[in-house]
Write a protein that holds these residues in place. Structure first.
Motif, PDB file in Angstrom:
ATOM      1  N   SER A  83       0.834  -1.212   0.000  1.00  0.00           N
ATOM      2  CA  SER A  83       0.000   0.000   0.000  1.00  0.00           C
ATOM      3  C   SER A  83       0.866   1.259   0.000  1.00  0.00           C
ATOM      4  O   SER A  83       0.549   2.250  -0.644  1.00  0.00           O
ATOM      5  N   MET A  84       2.006   1.217   0.705  1.00  0.00           N
ATOM      6  CA  MET A  84       2.903   2.373   0.765  1.00  0.00           C
ATOM      7  C   MET A  84       3.577   2.615  -0.579  1.00  0.00           C
ATOM      8  O   MET A  84       3.721   3.749  -1.035  1.00  0.00           O
ATOM      9  N   ILE A  85       3.954   1.531  -1.231  1.00  0.00           N
ATOM     10  CA  ILE A  85       4.603   1.647  -2.542  1.00  0.00           C
ATOM     11  C   ILE A  85       3.628   2.228  -3.567  1.00  0.00           C
ATOM     12  O   ILE A  85       3.967   3.148  -4.320  1.00  0.00           O
ATOM     13  N   ILE A  86       2.394   1.711  -3.588  1.00  0.00           N
ATOM     14  CA  ILE A  86       1.375   2.206  -4.521  1.00  0.00           C
ATOM     15  C   ILE A  86       1.064   3.671  -4.247  1.00  0.00           C
ATOM     16  O   ILE A  86       0.969   4.494  -5.167  1.00  0.00           O
ATOM     17  N   PHE A  87       0.929   4.021  -2.965  1.00  0.00           N
ATOM     18  CA  PHE A  87       0.640   5.410  -2.587  1.00  0.00           C
ATOM     19  C   PHE A  87       1.756   6.344  -3.065  1.00  0.00           C
ATOM     20  O   PHE A  87       1.486   7.422  -3.595  1.00  0.00           O
ATOM     21  N   SER A  88       3.006   5.923  -2.891  1.00  0.00           N
ATOM     22  CA  SER A  88       4.154   6.754  -3.278  1.00  0.00           C
ATOM     23  C   SER A  88       4.143   7.058  -4.769  1.00  0.00           C
ATOM     24  O   SER A  88       4.334   8.208  -5.187  1.00  0.00           O
ATOM     25  N   TYR A  89       3.889   6.025  -5.578  1.00  0.00           N
ATOM     26  CA  TYR A  89       3.848   6.240  -7.025  1.00  0.00           C
ATOM     27  C   TYR A  89       2.684   7.151  -7.425  1.00  0.00           C
ATOM     28  O   TYR A  89       2.819   8.003  -8.314  1.00  0.00           O
ATOM     29  N   LYS A  90       1.546   6.989  -6.773  1.00  0.00           N
ATOM     30  CA  LYS A  90       0.384   7.819  -7.090  1.00  0.00           C
ATOM     31  C   LYS A  90       0.630   9.287  -6.764  1.00  0.00           C
ATOM     32  O   LYS A  90       0.087  10.181  -7.415  1.00  0.00           O
ATOM     33  N   GLU A  91       1.451   9.540  -5.745  1.00  0.00           N
ATOM     34  CA  GLU A  91       1.741  10.916  -5.344  1.00  0.00           C
ATOM     35  C   GLU A  91       2.804  11.573  -6.221  1.00  0.00           C
ATOM     36  O   GLU A  91       3.043  12.772  -6.112  1.00  0.00           O
ATOM     37  N   GLY A  92       3.456  10.791  -7.081  1.00  0.00           N
ATOM     38  CA  GLY A  92       4.409  11.388  -8.012  1.00  0.00           C
ATOM     39  C   GLY A  92       5.855  10.967  -7.840  1.00  0.00           C
ATOM     40  O   GLY A  92       6.749  11.514  -8.510  1.00  0.00           O
ATOM     41  N   VAL A  93       6.124  10.003  -6.942  1.00  0.00           N
ATOM     42  CA  VAL A  93       7.485   9.506  -6.784  1.00  0.00           C
ATOM     43  C   VAL A  93       7.913   8.795  -8.068  1.00  0.00           C
ATOM     44  O   VAL A  93       7.160   8.023  -8.643  1.00  0.00           O
ATOM     45  N   HIS A  94       9.135   9.072  -8.537  1.00  0.00           N
ATOM     46  CA  HIS A  94       9.600   8.472  -9.785  1.00  0.00           C
ATOM     47  C   HIS A  94      10.012   7.018  -9.617  1.00  0.00           C
ATOM     48  O   HIS A  94       9.891   6.224 -10.546  1.00  0.00           O
ATOM     49  N   ASP A  95      10.539   6.700  -8.426  1.00  0.00           N
ATOM     50  CA  ASP A  95      10.941   5.311  -8.194  1.00  0.00           C
ATOM     51  C   ASP A  95      10.923   5.037  -6.695  1.00  0.00           C
ATOM     52  O   ASP A  95      11.194   5.919  -5.884  1.00  0.00           O
ATOM     53  N   TYR A  96      10.582   3.799  -6.360  1.00  0.00           N
ATOM     54  CA  TYR A  96      10.549   3.350  -4.965  1.00  0.00           C
ATOM     55  C   TYR A  96      11.577   2.232  -4.845  1.00  0.00           C
ATOM     56  O   TYR A  96      11.427   1.176  -5.456  1.00  0.00           O
ATOM     57  N   ILE A  97      12.643   2.485  -4.081  1.00  0.00           N
ATOM     58  CA  ILE A  97      13.770   1.557  -4.035  1.00  0.00           C
ATOM     59  C   ILE A  97      13.993   1.077  -2.605  1.00  0.00           C
ATOM     60  O   ILE A  97      14.015   1.874  -1.661  1.00  0.00           O
TER      61      ILE A  97
END
Length: 226
Positions: A83-97
């Motif tokens: 859920s945190m990864i999906i939320f981050s991408y939806k908010e505009g994060v370019h990559d989650y590492i």
């Protein structure tokens, strides 16, 4: 001018080791352990990329993406929460590492995102150096205002990178990632070919040289005329 990266992370051990790794790759790094101080720096200084660990702080992710605007944001975290990864991408994060990711892999991701933003900066499309004028937009190199040389798109990309980081050691793998989006045996040989083509163009000018730096990279050395 080196690529500028801002790392905001309370984990000082990780930020020190990772920033040291990036500096060895010729990337300038600013580290901040305090989020608020880091956000102020993001607003007042220029960075090509912001890397931040917000430790499941959804409000923080929203704020950083809002402040960063056109600056790419990487979320570097220890959590694998879907859920945190999906939320981050939806908010505009370019990559989650994930922090356990190998530094070499993170570096490749950083190189790719910096190259995308770098080649889109139109204010860095025209360079005047020695007695040359280089126009990246139309791929031309003009000598003494009348001798015009037409370059290939790849030659232009390499020359633009060398000029932007003139008189600095530019890592070979970074160059390959920027131009071809990968770094392997084939691209390293291609880079050598294009570097030699550019060297021939400047062969009659002792003030402009492309040097090989200990087989790790290249440097465009420009000697100022007095």
């Amino acid at each position: 001018m080196k690529p500028q990266v801002l790392i905001i992370d309370a984990d000082t051990f990780f930020s020190k080791s990772f920033s040291s790794y990036l500096r060895n790759k010729n990337i300038e790094v600013v580290t901040e352990s305090d989020v608020l101080v880091g956000l102020k720096k993001l607003q007042s200084e220029f960075f090509n990329l912001c890397i931040i660990d917000l430790r499941n702080d959804k409000k923080g992710i929203k704020k950083i993406c809002l402040i960063a605007r056109n600056i790419p944001v990487f979320c570097l975290s220890s959590t694998t929460s879907k859920s945190m990864i999906i939320f981050s991408y939806k908010e505009g994060v370019h990559d989650y590492i994930l922090k356990k990711t190998d530094f070499d892999i993170i570096y490749i991701k950083i190189s790719l995102i910096i190259s995308k933003t770098f080649f889109s900066f139109t204010e860095f499309n025209v360079f005047d150096f020695d007695q040359y004028n280089f126009n990246y937009s139309i791929h031309t190199l003009t000598y003494k205002q009348n001798n015009k040389i037409h370059l290939t798109p790849i030659e232009s990309k390499i020359l633009k990178l060398l000029l932007f980081f003139k008189n600095e050691n530019l890592d070979s793998k970074f160059l390959q990632q920027c131009v071809w989006r990968k770094a392997d045996y084939f691209t390293s040989k291609c880079l050598e070919v294009y570097i030699n083509r550019l060297r021939k163009i400047f062969s009659d000018n002792t003030n402009v040289k492309i040097l090989t730096m200990n087989r790790t990279g290249y440097m465009l050395e420009i000697v100022e005329r007095f």
